[in-house]
Every structure is written in structure tokens, then in C-alpha cells.
Design an enzyme around this catalytic site. Structure first.
Site, PDB file in Angstrom:
ATOM      1  N   ARG A  91     -29.107  -5.957  16.615  1.00  0.00           N
ATOM      2  CA  ARG A  91     -30.895  -5.529  15.591  1.00  0.00           C
ATOM      3  C   ARG A  91     -30.627  -7.089  15.020  1.00  0.00           C
ATOM      4  O   ARG A  91     -29.880  -7.600  14.589  1.00  0.00           O
ATOM      5  CB  ARG A  91     -30.561  -4.448  14.706  1.00  0.00           C
ATOM      6  CG  ARG A  91     -29.474  -4.531  13.687  1.00  0.00           C
ATOM      7  CD  ARG A  91     -30.028  -3.141  12.320  1.00  0.00           C
ATOM      8  NE  ARG A  91     -28.989  -3.164  11.574  1.00  0.00           N
ATOM      9  CZ  ARG A  91     -28.818  -3.985  11.122  1.00  0.00           C
ATOM     10  NH1 ARG A  91     -29.399  -5.308  10.434  1.00  0.00           N
ATOM     11  NH2 ARG A  91     -27.466  -3.492  10.094  1.00  0.00           N
TER      12      ARG A  91
ATOM     13  N   GLU B 188     -20.046  -9.550  13.390  1.00  0.00           N
ATOM     14  CA  GLU B 188     -19.940  -9.675  12.205  1.00  0.00           C
ATOM     15  C   GLU B 188     -18.191  -9.699  12.697  1.00  0.00           C
ATOM     16  O   GLU B 188     -17.189  -9.406  13.703  1.00  0.00           O
ATOM     17  CB  GLU B 188     -19.635  -8.423  11.825  1.00  0.00           C
ATOM     18  CG  GLU B 188     -21.466  -8.612  11.832  1.00  0.00           C
ATOM     19  CD  GLU B 188     -21.369  -7.487   9.927  1.00  0.00           C
ATOM     20  OE1 GLU B 188     -21.006  -7.528   9.861  1.00  0.00           O
ATOM     21  OE2 GLU B 188     -22.567  -7.925  10.104  1.00  0.00           O
TER      22      GLU B 188
ATOM     23  N   LYS C 280     -16.817   2.324  16.722  1.00  0.00           N
ATOM     24  CA  LYS C 280     -15.307   0.933  16.402  1.00  0.00           C
ATOM     25  C   LYS C 280     -14.651   0.300  17.464  1.00  0.00           C
ATOM     26  O   LYS C 280     -13.569  -0.264  18.008  1.00  0.00           O
ATOM     27  CB  LYS C 280     -15.563   0.917  14.577  1.00  0.00           C
ATOM     28  CG  LYS C 280     -16.812   0.455  13.580  1.00  0.00           C
ATOM     29  CD  LYS C 280     -16.814   0.538  12.540  1.00  0.00           C
ATOM     30  CE  LYS C 280     -17.688   0.386  11.524  1.00  0.00           C
ATOM     31  NZ  LYS C 280     -18.600   0.501  11.717  1.00  0.00           N
TER      32      LYS C 280
ATOM     33  N   LYS D  53      -1.957   2.443   5.514  1.00  0.00           N
ATOM     34  CA  LYS D  53      -3.162   3.058   5.815  1.00  0.00           C
ATOM     35  C   LYS D  53      -3.508   5.142   5.550  1.00  0.00           C
ATOM     36  O   LYS D  53      -2.582   4.724   6.907  1.00  0.00           O
ATOM     37  CB  LYS D  53      -4.568   2.277   5.925  1.00  0.00           C
ATOM     38  CG  LYS D  53      -4.937   1.303   5.128  1.00  0.00           C
ATOM     39  CD  LYS D  53      -6.081   0.647   5.956  1.00  0.00           C
ATOM     40  CE  LYS D  53      -7.366   0.767   5.975  1.00  0.00           C
ATOM     41  NZ  LYS D  53      -8.785   0.546   5.784  1.00  0.00           N
TER      42      LYS D  53
ATOM     43  N   HIS E 181     -16.393 -13.110   4.391  1.00  0.00           N
ATOM     44  CA  HIS E 181     -16.911 -12.397   5.536  1.00  0.00           C
ATOM     45  C   HIS E 181     -18.252 -13.067   6.443  1.00  0.00           C
ATOM     46  O   HIS E 181     -18.936 -13.473   5.918  1.00  0.00           O
ATOM     47  CB  HIS E 181     -18.190 -11.113   5.393  1.00  0.00           C
ATOM     48  CG  HIS E 181     -19.156 -10.803   6.392  1.00  0.00           C
ATOM     49  ND1 HIS E 181     -19.470  -8.709   5.491  1.00  0.00           N
ATOM     50  CD2 HIS E 181     -19.850 -10.576   6.747  1.00  0.00           C
ATOM     51  CE1 HIS E 181     -20.532  -8.526   6.897  1.00  0.00           C
ATOM     52  NE2 HIS E 181     -20.074  -9.989   7.692  1.00  0.00           N
TER      53      HIS E 181
END
Length: 638
Positions: free
Chosen positions: A296, A274, A116, A158, A208
């Protein structure tokens, strides 16, 4: 075009690929594990090859066995479906080294999107917006405060080693940053032994939204967007296309960003980019950011097919066989609106626990598309994802398509296992969802209402008694019409039946009686038409009347001890005992961890129900157990 392909997958996606291959005149080869020997995809394929045991590692993840099956049967290419080996670059290289074609992107493209952080850096270089954040090593408070100012408030602090919300703080304005940082670092140090944090932009109303892309290795097109915001535990539940509230400017910006992402890695085949979107002030072109790329075909691809008229699997086969992209961007357009709901075997009130069972009845509503890998009589096993089907609807408007989805879910019938059908139907009827007010937190906020047990109509109970008595078809089999007029019926509650003649009975439930008559249009209860349907398996009947109502048929010979049962920890689902944390003689307190089970991609922790001493540990780590199996017994309370 290929003459024969092998599908390196199972379930509904294998069936889906076989259907398109058949349409194109391409022969198909299925592979299967021991658990799937009688599966639907095996029956549909032209040929089928056994590749190992029921566990994925012994079958569907055995690259060498799959490649050998392709060579053995003369298949020229391998379609990976999704999951399993579909995003494994080593598998792609092995397929190509064997002289076969991989129906999908190159190993290089998969690797580029596999990490990522590296993918975000690559996307930033390609001009694709990424979520603003600071992930550096400098932990000086002033430096972190400066990073927060640059990112723009609100921000999330975080813990780098975080989890479970520990070491996480939401900061709304600069004056609150220093105290929040100190608190987060202190909590992170205590919980993880590492005070390091990162800073990210906080998105207050996250949506999303993903974009379907398709490339030929050089150029790419996009097939518009899908909204996948209805999620639980970061898993998609209902998807739709196009996204509600989408503007032409936003669609253009997202589409261009997605195609830039695909072209930057020389993408070939179907893929999904995404994005996380801030929907707090509508959909704006400057408020979407890259999350990841799935290299995919996606589970939710049917909604894109519905609104574009494109068969994405056909495109995959054509481009993989060397044909050019089937059309240019300007040739693609949107028609209507589509929804997809994921129907699972799972116990929603019990926290969405995956379930198993043999499907004694399976019927989908007329007018919807149902992509499934199972049939009546098939078993939902503990080895794989418990998806039963994807229910897809398409209409001229969003409201029409959503109404169709709600009705399709309400009319779908499943017996032999618990499902999330009622949960999905309530979600499809949710006022906020109907108004297009979707975000990733909607299900979490409404979970109590959405997962509440379904009320059982009195008519369904009465019909359950009729089915339990063997009188559903109206015959008086098993009843002597000239003997005692009233007979008790084994049922979940006190029940009896009086037979007046074929197709006419009185059902007594406690103090309440119902007059039931079998008419030409089905059973009528107290004069009201029901339209009910019934399915029966070994120990239960299911009545389909405004939902599915399952009634256990008691075994009159069964005996049990409630006292003994209260001392036992039972397996809530069939699966693998992953860990056992206690031993005989050990003192435990209520809430202590006893064991962890794993089934269908989900872990479940068994906790002590009360204080006590462990009398027996009845399983070991690594054991495969059935639902209801006794795992741990506590000593009886004095």
C-alpha cells in the site's frame, strides 16, 4: 483516467488523495462514520456518504457499505489509503466483483506478502536477501549450535512462544552458546510451558531502511530509499529520504532487491519493501535483509515525493486506470533531502499516552508541508489514531532540511490537547541525529532527555495571567480603572494584575512583578520582545513562546477531596474498558492489575496504587469512558 473515485479512508490520507484527484480533474467521494460527520475530508470531497457508527468495525471496516457507497455515487474506483481495508485481499476481490477498480495491488500480491514466513521464502527464491536464521523443529542442542555457526555470531536465541524478552539470550561467541541455550530453554519452559527456541542473526546497530517501489503488474521501478530508524515501540517517529550515509553501491543493491521483490509477485501500484540493515560498520551492500513488504501507500511517502518530484497518488490513479508506468528507472533521480515528523495528540511525559481534545487553535509554520485531516475546532476523538498532522520539510542538504524541520516544529502551534511537539523538536535538534548517527534504539537510549517536561519561561506565565484576565487585546474590559488598582486573577498559582491603561499592565506572580506592554509587534515583558501568540479554550489558555505553555484556569467553585481521590483509580484517557480483573471485597496489593483500557490502537493497564480492599467496581468490560472517569474505588485506609 477515472472521472470519479471513492476514498475508503479518513483523516489526512483521505484529504491527501482528494487533493491529487482535484488536481487531475477527478471527482471524489468521501465516506464517514458518525464521529466524522463534520471532518475535514468530508468537507473537501465532492460527495460524502455516511457508512455507520464511530467504531471502525461499524464503518471504515464495513466493506459492503463502502462498495455500496461507490455504486450509489457512480464512482469507478476505490482508493483504500492506508490502514483499515488497504491490505485486505478479500476487500480487493469484493471491489472487483462489484465491477469497480481497486487502486492498488492484486489480491494475489497482497496474500503473497501477508504471511511473513511465506513472504521470506518467496523473497529468498527471488534472490532478495533475508535475515539469516533457523526456525526449524529440530531442538537438539548440537543441531542448534551448528545452525548458529552457519548463521554467524553474534546470534539471538529466542523462545518460539516468547514475549517480553523472556527466553531470549544474546550469544557473542560459540563457547557461550550451550549455557545460553540451556538458560533460554529453561526460562521459556517456565514462562510459556514451551522450551522450543529459534536462532536469528543479531544485528548490533539496526537501521530500518525501506525502498519505495512502483509497478504496473509486470515491471517495477524504485524511487530510492527512506530511513525510518527513529522509532519508539516499533512505531516510526521521524522519517527521512535519502538515508544518511547511503553509498551508490548500497543504493543500487537495495533498489535492485526491492524491484525484484515487486516483480516476483506481479506488483501493481505503490508499495514499500522494508529492510533491516546492520549499520555497525557503515552501510554495506552485504548487510541488509528483507523484513516485509507493505502492499500500500506508506504514511511517510511525502519524503519520497519531495526528493523525486513525483506525486505518488497521481501515479496510483494513472496506473490503476490502465496507463503505463509514468517513467523508466533511468528517468528518476534524487534532489536534496527531506524529513517528515508525525505530530500526535499524546502525553509524552506520561509514556506517550494518546490524548483527545478539541483543537481550539491549529497553525503550521510557514514554508513547510503539513498533511493534516483536522482544522481549528475539530475534535481528536478516542475512536481513531490521534495523528494531527505530518510536518514535512525539503532542502538542498540534509543539514538544511533538518534545520527547517526543527524550526517548523518549534513554530507549529496546537492548543486544546497535549501533543508530542516538544519531543519532536528536541529530537530534530539532537546532536547524534544531526550527525546521521541513527538506529532504532536512539529514542530509547535518550528518552529521559527527549521527554522531559518543557520549562515554562517567566514571560509565558505573565502573559498567561494577562490572557486569563481577558486583557490579551489590550482593552481593560472587566476592570474599573478608577477603582481598586489591583485585582486577583484565577490562575494556576497566586496571581494579580494592575491595569495602568489599555495595553499596559503589571502582572504579579507571588513576590515577582512583570511590566507588560502591548506594542505594535506584540506583547513585551519587562522590555523584551516576545512575539508570543495565545489561544484560549473553555478552561485554559495556551501561550506560544518557545513552545506551547498551557495554563489551566481554576474553577473557584470546584471542590474536591484529595483523600477520596487517592482511593480512586481513574481512566488516564478516553477509551474502551477492555477487561476488569477485580470485584468488590477483593484484597489487592500495590501493582496488581485492576483493569485494561484500549484507545487509539494502544492498551493501558491500570494497577493498584497501594495495598487495600476493593470497595466498588464502577465500570464493566465493554464500557466506553471519558478521561478522568472513576473506574475502581478502594476502601479507605484505617
Amino acid at each position: 483516467m477515472f472521472s470519479k473515485i471513492l476514498i475508503a479512508n479518513r483523516g489526512e490520507i483521505a484529504c491527501r488523495v482528494i487533493e491529487t484527484a482535484r488536481k487531475l480533474g477527478v471527482a471524489s467521494v468521501a465516506v464517514y462514520s458518525e464521529a466524522d460527520a463534520q471532518a475535514r475530508h468530508v468537507a473537501m470531497a465532492d460527495e460524502a456518504v455516511a457508512i455507520g457508527g464511530p467504531a471502525p468495525k461499524d464503518s471504515y471496516l464495513r466493506a459492503e457499505a463502502i462498495i455500496a457507497a461507490a455504486q450509489q455515487t457512480g464512482a469507478q474506483a476505490i482508493h483504500p489509503g492506508y490502514g483499515f481495508l488497504s491490505e485486505n485481499p478479500d476487500f480487493v476481490e469484493a471491489v472487483e466483483a462489484a465491477g469497480l477498480t481497486f487502486i492498488g495491488p492484486s489480491a494475489k500480491a497482497i496474500r503473497a506478502m501477508g504471511l511473513k514466513d511465506a513472504a521470506k521464502a518467496l523473497m529468498e527464491k527471488a534472490g532478495v536477501p533475508v535475515v539469516p536464521g533457523y526456525h526449524g523443529e529440530n531442538q537438539d542442542p548440537e543441531h542448534l549450535a551448528g545452525a548458529a555457526d552457519t548463521i554467524g555470531y553474534p546470534v539471538l536465541i529466542k523462545a518460539v512462544a516468547g514475549g517480553g524478552g523472556k527466553g531470549m539470550r544474546l550469544v557473542e561467541k560459540p563457547s557461550e552458546f550451550a549455557d545460553a541455550l540451556a538458560s533460554a530453554q529453561g526460562e521459556a519452559q517456565t514462562a510459556f510451558g514451551n522450551p522450543a527456541v529459534l536462532i536469528e542473526k543479531f544485528i548490533s546497530a539496526p537501521r530500518h531502511i525501506e525502498v519505495q517501489v512502483f509497478g504496473d503488474g509486470e515491471k517495477a521501478v524504485h524511487l530510492f530509499e527512506r530511513d525510518c530508524s527513529l522509532q519508539r515501540r516499533h512505531q516510526k517517529v521521524i522519517e527521512e529520504a535519502p538515508a544518511p550515509g547511503m553509498t551508490p553501491e548500497m543504493r543500487e543493491a537495495m533498489g535492485q532487491a526491492a524491484t525484484r521483490a515487486a516483480e516476483a509477485i506481479g506488483y501493481k501500484g505503490a508499495g514499500t519493501v522494508e529492510f533491516i540493515v546492520d549499520g555497525s560498520d557503515g552501510l554495506r551492500p552485504d548487510r541488509f535483509w528483507f523484513m516485509e513488504m507493505n502492499t500500500r501507500l506508506q504514511v511517510e511517502h511525502p519524503v519520497t515525493e519531495a526528493i523525486t518530484g513525483v506525486d505518488l497518488v497521481e501515479w496510483q490513479l494513472r496506473v490503476a486506470s490502465g496507463e503505463p508506468l509514468p517513467c523508466a528507472q533511468e528517468d528518476l533521480s534524487i534532489t536534496g533531502h527531506a524529513f517528515e515528523a508525525r505530530l500526535y495528540a499524546e502525553d509524552v511525559p506520561a509514556g506517550f499516552l494518546p490524548a483527545t481534545g478539541t483543537l481550539s487553535h491549529l497553525r503550521f509554520a510557514e514554508g513547510c508541508r503539513a498533511d493534516t485531516g483536522v482544522r481549528t475546532g475539530d475534535t481528536i476523538s478516542p475512536w481513531y489514531d490521534p495523528m494531527i498532522a505530518k510536518v514535512i520539510t525539503h532542502g538542498p542538504t540534509r543539514a538544511t532540511a533538518l534545520g527547517q524541520l526543527a524550526r517548523a516544529l518549534e513554530e507549529t502551534e496546537v492548543a486544546g490537547t497535549v501533543t508530542n511537539l516538544a519531543f519532536l523538536a528536541r529530537l530534530a535538534r539532537h546532536e547524534g541525529f544531526a550527525a546521521g548517527k541513527v538506529d532504532t534504539g536512539l529514542i530509547g537510549r535518550e528518552i529521559d532527555t527527549l521527554s522531559a517536561p518543557v520549562a515554562t519561561p517567566a514571560a509565558a506565565k505573565a502573559l498567561g495571567v494577562i490572557a486569563a484576565a481577558g486583557l490579551w487585546e489590550g482593552a481593560a474590559s472587566g476592570f474599573n480603572l478608577w477603582g481598586a488598582p489591583r485585582r486577583a486573577v484565577p490562575f494556576e498559582e497566586e496571581a494579580a494584575i494592575r491595569v495602568h491603561g489599555p495595553g499596559h499592565v503589571t502582572v504579579e506572580l507571588g513576590e515577582v512583578s512583570h511590566d507588560c506592554v502591548l506594542a505594535e509587534d506584540g506583547w513585551r515583558v519587562d522590555g523584551a520582545k516576545t512575539g508570543a501568540r495565545m489561544a484560549r479554550d473553555a478552561d485554559a489558555v495556551t501561550i506560544f513562546l518557545h513552545g506551547a505553555h498551557r495554563f489551566e484556569i481554576p474553577d473557584l467553585l470546584a471542590r474536591g477531596s484529595d483523600a477520596e481521590a487517592s482511593d480512586l483509580t481513574l481512566a488516564p484517557m478516553p477509551g474502551l474498558v477492555k477487561s476488569v480483573f477485580v470485584k468488590a471485597g477483593q484484597q489487592v496489593a500495590a501493582g496488581d492489575r485492576l483493569a485494561i483500557m484500549e484507545a487509539m490502537k494502544m492498551e493501558h493497564t491500570m494497577l493498584a496504587a497501594r495495598d487495600g480492599v476493593v470497595a466498588e467496581v464502577l465500570v464493566t468490560a465493554g464500557a466506553q469512558v471519558e478521561a478522568g472517569a472513576a473506574l475502581i474505588r478502594l476502601e479507605e485506609e484505617e
